[in-house]
Design a protein around this motif. Sequence first.
Motif, PDB file in Angstrom:
ATOM      1  N   MET A   1       0.849  -1.166   0.000  1.00  0.00           N
ATOM      2  CA  MET A   1       0.000   0.000   0.000  1.00  0.00           C
ATOM      3  C   MET A   1       0.894   1.227   0.000  1.00  0.00           C
ATOM      4  O   MET A   1       1.795   1.334   0.822  1.00  0.00           O
ATOM      5  N   ASP A   2       0.637   2.124  -0.921  1.00  0.00           N
ATOM      6  CA  ASP A   2       1.411   3.350  -1.025  1.00  0.00           C
ATOM      7  C   ASP A   2       0.901   4.354   0.009  1.00  0.00           C
ATOM      8  O   ASP A   2      -0.249   4.767  -0.058  1.00  0.00           O
ATOM      9  N   PRO A   6      -3.262   5.942  -0.152  1.00  0.00           N
ATOM     10  CA  PRO A   6      -3.733   4.725   0.505  1.00  0.00           C
ATOM     11  C   PRO A   6      -5.005   4.113  -0.072  1.00  0.00           C
ATOM     12  O   PRO A   6      -5.256   2.937   0.124  1.00  0.00           O
ATOM     13  N   LYS A   7      -5.791   4.882  -0.807  1.00  0.00           N
ATOM     14  CA  LYS A   7      -7.024   4.334  -1.383  1.00  0.00           C
ATOM     15  C   LYS A   7      -6.801   3.653  -2.724  1.00  0.00           C
ATOM     16  O   LYS A   7      -7.672   2.971  -3.232  1.00  0.00           O
ATOM     17  N   THR A   9      -5.207   0.960  -5.277  1.00  0.00           N
ATOM     18  CA  THR A   9      -4.679  -0.399  -5.281  1.00  0.00           C
ATOM     19  C   THR A   9      -3.864  -0.623  -6.546  1.00  0.00           C
ATOM     20  O   THR A   9      -4.330  -0.333  -7.638  1.00  0.00           O
ATOM     21  N   CYS A  14      -1.310  -6.545  -6.296  1.00  0.00           N
ATOM     22  CA  CYS A  14      -2.334  -7.023  -5.367  1.00  0.00           C
ATOM     23  C   CYS A  14      -2.604  -8.515  -5.566  1.00  0.00           C
ATOM     24  O   CYS A  14      -2.855  -8.965  -6.682  1.00  0.00           O
ATOM     25  N   CYS A  20      -3.717  -5.121   3.477  1.00  0.00           N
ATOM     26  CA  CYS A  20      -3.874  -3.667   3.493  1.00  0.00           C
ATOM     27  C   CYS A  20      -5.003  -3.243   4.430  1.00  0.00           C
ATOM     28  O   CYS A  20      -4.934  -2.202   5.073  1.00  0.00           O
ATOM     29  N   VAL A  23      -3.647  -3.305   8.080  1.00  0.00           N
ATOM     30  CA  VAL A  23      -2.665  -2.291   8.459  1.00  0.00           C
ATOM     31  C   VAL A  23      -3.095  -0.860   8.161  1.00  0.00           C
ATOM     32  O   VAL A  23      -2.375   0.067   8.506  1.00  0.00           O
ATOM     33  N   CYS A  24      -4.248  -0.657   7.581  1.00  0.00           N
ATOM     34  CA  CYS A  24      -4.676   0.697   7.228  1.00  0.00           C
ATOM     35  C   CYS A  24      -4.852   1.532   8.495  1.00  0.00           C
ATOM     36  O   CYS A  24      -5.696   1.212   9.340  1.00  0.00           O
ATOM     37  N   ARG A  29      -9.657   1.336   4.308  1.00  0.00           N
ATOM     38  CA  ARG A  29      -9.772   0.091   3.543  1.00  0.00           C
ATOM     39  C   ARG A  29     -10.636  -0.887   4.317  1.00  0.00           C
ATOM     40  O   ARG A  29     -10.460  -1.076   5.513  1.00  0.00           O
TER      41      ARG A  29
END
Length: 58
Positions: A1-2, A6-7, A9, A14, A20, A23-24, A29
């Motif tokens: 995930m950048d 973050p939204k 993909t 993937c 993701c 850990v968001c 997510r």
Amino acid sequence: MDPAAPKKTDGERCIACAACIAVCPTGARAFRGPAYQLARKGFEKKCAARREPVAFFG
């Protein structure tokens, strides 16, 4: 995930592991939508009772 986006993909990277979501930091997510809601009920029913692990040796 950048972290910068973050939204977004990256479809090339993937593998649909849902890491993701775990850990968001903002909770942005998540599994959503009607297909998920239908599957959720089945998962909750199937996973409600504790079961002992089973090992298979071949």
